[in-house]
Design an enzyme around this catalytic site. Structure first.
Site, PDB file in Angstrom:
ATOM      1  N   ASP A 281      58.391  31.369  54.201  1.00  0.00           N
ATOM      2  CA  ASP A 281      59.120  30.379  54.983  1.00  0.00           C
ATOM      3  C   ASP A 281      58.862  30.563  56.472  1.00  0.00           C
ATOM      4  O   ASP A 281      58.516  31.652  56.942  1.00  0.00           O
ATOM      5  CB  ASP A 281      60.615  30.519  54.678  1.00  0.00           C
ATOM      6  CG  ASP A 281      61.413  29.309  55.140  1.00  0.00           C
ATOM      7  OD1 ASP A 281      60.807  28.297  55.502  1.00  0.00           O
ATOM      8  OD2 ASP A 281      62.657  29.397  55.116  1.00  0.00           O
TER       9      ASP A 281
ATOM     10  N   GLU B 177      62.133  31.800  48.593  1.00  0.00           N
ATOM     11  CA  GLU B 177      61.594  31.712  49.952  1.00  0.00           C
ATOM     12  C   GLU B 177      61.967  32.962  50.747  1.00  0.00           C
ATOM     13  O   GLU B 177      63.141  33.337  50.808  1.00  0.00           O
ATOM     14  CB  GLU B 177      62.122  30.460  50.656  1.00  0.00           C
ATOM     15  CG  GLU B 177      61.693  29.164  49.977  1.00  0.00           C
ATOM     16  CD  GLU B 177      62.105  27.941  50.765  1.00  0.00           C
ATOM     17  OE1 GLU B 177      62.683  28.110  51.867  1.00  0.00           O
ATOM     18  OE2 GLU B 177      61.850  26.813  50.301  1.00  0.00           O
TER      19      GLU B 177
ATOM     20  N   GLU C 194      58.383  21.325  56.914  1.00  0.00           N
ATOM     21  CA  GLU C 194      59.834  21.119  56.971  1.00  0.00           C
ATOM     22  C   GLU C 194      60.226  20.582  58.351  1.00  0.00           C
ATOM     23  O   GLU C 194      59.544  20.816  59.344  1.00  0.00           O
ATOM     24  CB  GLU C 194      60.577  22.419  56.672  1.00  0.00           C
ATOM     25  CG  GLU C 194      60.304  23.564  57.626  1.00  0.00           C
ATOM     26  CD  GLU C 194      61.111  24.795  57.295  1.00  0.00           C
ATOM     27  OE1 GLU C 194      62.125  24.656  56.604  1.00  0.00           O
ATOM     28  OE2 GLU C 194      60.724  25.894  57.741  1.00  0.00           O
TER      29      GLU C 194
ATOM     30  N   GLU D 131      65.683  22.250  47.679  1.00  0.00           N
ATOM     31  CA  GLU D 131      66.010  23.569  48.238  1.00  0.00           C
ATOM     32  C   GLU D 131      67.522  23.703  48.228  1.00  0.00           C
ATOM     33  O   GLU D 131      68.239  22.814  48.710  1.00  0.00           O
ATOM     34  CB  GLU D 131      65.490  23.719  49.669  1.00  0.00           C
ATOM     35  CG  GLU D 131      65.823  25.064  50.293  1.00  0.00           C
ATOM     36  CD  GLU D 131      65.281  25.216  51.716  1.00  0.00           C
ATOM     37  OE1 GLU D 131      65.532  26.290  52.323  1.00  0.00           O
ATOM     38  OE2 GLU D 131      64.652  24.265  52.229  1.00  0.00           O
TER      39      GLU D 131
ATOM     40  N   ASN E 106      66.551  30.605  49.149  1.00  0.00           N
ATOM     41  CA  ASN E 106      66.186  31.564  50.213  1.00  0.00           C
ATOM     42  C   ASN E 106      66.663  32.972  49.844  1.00  0.00           C
ATOM     43  O   ASN E 106      67.781  33.152  49.350  1.00  0.00           O
ATOM     44  CB  ASN E 106      66.804  31.145  51.550  1.00  0.00           C
ATOM     45  CG  ASN E 106      66.159  29.876  52.091  1.00  0.00           C
ATOM     46  OD1 ASN E 106      65.064  29.920  52.637  1.00  0.00           O
ATOM     47  ND2 ASN E 106      66.843  28.741  51.920  1.00  0.00           N
TER      48      ASN E 106
END
Length: 813
Positions: free
Chosen positions: A697, A667, A754, A580, A635
């Site tokens: 997310d 995300e 996560e 990520e 993101n």
């Protein structure tokens, strides 16, 4: 009187007397009518009609006199001297001309009419005795003084009365009566004068040979000719007058039509007494014309303007101005008044135009209102607010009062617009305004600055302003916390409030608003739904954030931000599944700035869009250089989605970096899904069509609506770290994780857990799910070169429960 009647009946032929009186009456009535016509003309036209009237009158008087003389029985031969006979008709015409001219100059003024009539009467008398001088007979004519004086008085008196009546009443009946009185003046004067005659016979014929005389036969012919002319003139005048009367009526009707078609009310008055109006005026007054004419202008002036109207009438002002007009039902109308001097009916008058400006006033008032008020809520706008703040400050400077300014905006109001539409949002704003009025009772002013921002200005005694502001702010917060029922929906919003005080926090409107805004910003950062009083430290913090914003803008432009990568592992905790990409910022002066600080700053300032593009470009460029096809996750913020060009940006970045779309994961958070759902769905579907993967997310912390999972094209759910960190300590957290995993399995969605930071969390996840994992236990975010070994092997080498490959990364983070 008896002697006059005896003279009339015994010494005259009654038939000729009747003829004389008839001709005289016709002449006099015709003359009065001609004088009336003269009044309707000016200049040469009036002069022509005056001369014609005088000629007809003088001829008529002369004809009466000599017909009466023919009727007189002298019992001896009679003849009439030509020169005196002709001279007598000139006397009749010239002698009465000044009287008629004077009368026409001001017929309605009694003294002028009486004096003019007196002159006419004297002219008649002069003609009579001049005509008597034309007699030639065998006798000496002797006049008795008393009857001569009586004849003069009778002629002058009835002549004066005749013109007085004709001038006073200018109507058909008035003209007829005036003509008959004038005829009576002539007849009465003539026979009174004849009574004064005494004949003393003498020897001889009385007429010398060679004298130029009219015999009675010739005189009769002359009189007949003059009489015929008088009758013909009367007939012609009657025809002309009828024609001109029709023309005048047609002209009057035309002017009346023009006046009645005017939008303005028209009123003609003389000395303040109304003598004519048009249809628009009767409509304004609400009365028929016959109930208006004859009334005073003051009857239709509003009470507050009566003195002003009196002053205007007294000074004969004609300038344009506004005043208040009162209708018959008491309604007061604002009107615009303009006057002009005219001549009406042969006399000076004023025509006044009145324009109803009620609609203009209403429009002006509406414009004035809109210029100072918000059209939606009816609250004051920014312009009026600033005026009132300045005025309140000026008053406070002269007293022991102080001011408090509350600046507030609505929390979560944007979601109302996005989910329910702007019409519903407008209804909520209207109800918010109503609640503010109730909660801020006694406020100096409540204003809407725009959008969902409002201001309340309060006054209080010096020293009590802070307590009053806190009290009102608390009432406002409590009031707006109550749900808003709109249709079938119950909408929940809240508010944050910033407070500044005068004079502690500012000396003018600009400074008070600025400091209240700073306090509002602090209230929002404190968690919203609360209030904050301005403190100078807030201003320093705000200035610091503004500097940071400028520096962040510069860092994005110069691409000096760092992009760190955090690994994602499969369920075994060793096999690499991807990375990520996360932005990191090391400020040249302040050192590392936490993402918790600069990411919200970027979102507030709009810098999140270029920042997001920078992260996307860097992540895709880095991932495209890897030897193994590991996925890269980036993101996406709501602001990037709202910008409208996200699909084009992603397409361009993928093409330029050469990264296959299947290796890119975008995300998005649940909060993004409630903002313009249809547009969001269209964008996510277009991104999905490129071949990349869409990840939801922080699942479980937002709205968690199952309808989102059904409608949106997600490929993976990320379980929020708050649930993962509670594993081993909270059985409910484990149940939630199992439920999310089961839901994802049923929808054939991948799952990432996560925030894995302990061995216990890792073990429980491995036992209960097949989810991918991410967290500090497995690997902290770090630059890409830190993971060179991991990228080469695709798996982590575990030793003693530790992952030595990432100790360096952990230390750098």
């Amino acid at each position: 009187m008896i002697k006059v009647l005896a003279c009339l009946t015994q010494q005259h032929d009654p038939r000729l007397i009747a003829l004389a009186v008839f001709i005289c009456a016709i002449a006099c009535i015709t003359v009065v009518a001609m004088l009336t016509r003269a009044l309707k003309n000016r200049g040469m036209g009036r002069a022509a009609w005056t001369i014609a009237a005088t000629f007809a009158f003088g001829s008529g008087v002369w004809a009466l006199h000599f017909i009466a003389m023919l009727a007189f029985q002298a019992h001896m031969p009679v003849a009439y001297d030509v020169s005196w006979t002709v001279f007598s008709i000139l006397v009749a015409i010239i002698g009465t001309l000044p009287g008629f001219a004077l009368f026409l100059s001001a017929p309605r003024r009694p003294l002028v009419a009486l004096l003019g009539g007196t002159i006419v009467g004297l002219g008649i008398t002069a003609m009579h005795f001049t005509g008597m001088m034309a007699m030639r007979l065998g006798a000496i004519v002797i006049f008795q003084r008393s009857y001569v004086i009586a004849a003069i008085i009778v002629g002058a008196a009835f002549g004066a009365l005749a013109l007085f009546v004709a001038g006073r009443w200018q109507t058909t009946a008035g003209r007829l009566l005036g003509g008959l009185l004038l005829a009576f003046a002539i007849v009465a004067m003539h026979f009174t004068g004849m009574t004064a005659v005494v004949l003393a016979p003498v020897l001889g014929p009385g007429i010398a040979p060679g004298d130029a005389v009219f015999t009675p036969a010739l005189l009769a012919i002359a009189v007949a000719a003059i009489s015929s002319l008088i009758l013909l003139a009367g007939l012609m005048f009657a025809l002309i007058d009828a024609r001109m009367e029709r023309r005048d009526l047609a002209e009057t009707w035309r002017l009346r039509q023009i006046a009645d078609s005017a939008f303005e009310g028209l009123m003609i008055h003389r000395d303040g007494i109304i003598i004519d109006v048009n249809a628009a005026f009767t409509g304004m007054v609400g009365l028929p014309k016959d109930q208006i004419i004859g009334r005073s202008v003051l009857d239709f002036a509003a009470q507050q303007d009566i003195a002003h109207v009196k002053e205007r009438l007294a000074t004969s002002r004609n300038d344009l101005e506004e005043c208040a007009f009162r209708a018959a039902n008491g309604t007061v109308l604002p009107v615009e008044v303009l006057a002009r001097d005219i001549e009406y009916g042969g006399k000076p008058a004023k025509v006044v135009a009145l324009r109803d400006i009620s609609e203009r006033k209403k429009a002006a008032e509406q414009l004035e209102y809109l210029a100072h008020h918000d059209p939606l809520t009816g609250l004051a706008n920014r312009s009026l607010l600033r005026e009132r703040i300045s005025a309140s400050i000026a008053l406070a400077e002269k007293s022991d009062e102080s001011l408090a300014l509350l600046l507030l905006d609505l929390d979560r109001f944007k979601a109302v617009n996005d989910l329910h539409g702007h019409p519903i949002g407008d209804q909520v704003l209207v109800r918010v305004a109503a609640r503010l009025r109730a909660a801020a009772r006694g406020a100096e002013i409540i204003a809407r600055l725009g959008g969902d921002e409002f201001v309340i200005l309060l006054t209080a005694e010096a020293g009590a302003e802070a307590a009053r502001a806190a009290e009102v702010a608390q009432r406002v917060i409590a009031s707006l916390t109550e749900p808003f029922e709109v249709g079938a929906s119950f909408l929940q919003i809240n508010t944050s409030i910033g407070v500044s005080l005068y004079p502690q926090h500012g000396a003018d409107a600009d400074e008070l608003l600025k400091n209240a805004d700073t306090a509002l910003y602090s209230a929002k950062r404190a968690g919203r739904g609360t209030q904050r009083m301005f403190d100078p430290a807030m201003d320093a913090e705000l200035r610091r954030r503004r500097h940071l914003e400028q520096d962040l803008r510069l860092a994005i432009r110069r691409r000096t931000l760092d992009i760190h990568f955090q690994p994602l592992f499969k369920n075994d905790g060793k096999t690499l599944a991807g990375f990520e990409a996360l932005a990191r910022w090391r400020h040249p002066a302040f050192g590392p700035i936490s993402p918790a600080d600069f990411i919200p700053l970027a979102e507030e300032s709009g810098l999140i869009v270029p920042l997001g593009r920078l992260v996307l470009e860097t992540a895709c460029t880095e991932a495209a250089s890897w030897s193994q096809p590991h996925r890269i996750a980036v993101n996406i913020s709501p602001a990037q989605l709202r910008a409208g060009n996200l699909v084009a940006t992603v397409t361009e970045v993928l093409a330029r970096t050469g990264l296959p779309p299947s290796r890119l994961e975008l995300e998005v958070t649940e909060s993004l899904l409630i903002e313009d759902t249809e547009a969001t769905l269209a964008t996510l579907s277009a991104l999905k069509a490129l071949g990349l993967r869409i990840v939801l997310d922080d699942f479980g912390t937002g709205y968690s609506s199952l309808s989102y999972l059904r409608r949106f094209p997600f490929d993976k759910l990320k379980i929020d770290r708050s649930f993962i960190q509670a594993l081993g300590e909270n059985d409910e957290a484990m149940a939630i994780v199992r439920a999310i995993v089961a839901l994802a399995d049923s929808l054939t969605l991948d799952v990432t857990a996560e925030g894995v930071e302990t061995e216990t969390q890792l073990r429980l996840l491995q036992e209960e799910s097949n989810a991918e994992m991410q967290g500090y236990l497995l690997g902290r975010p770090a630059p890409a070169d830190t993971f060179s070994g991991l990228l080469a092997t695709g798996a982590a080498k575990q030793a003693g429960g530790r992952f030595p490959h990432f100790e360096a990364a952990a230390n750098q983070a």
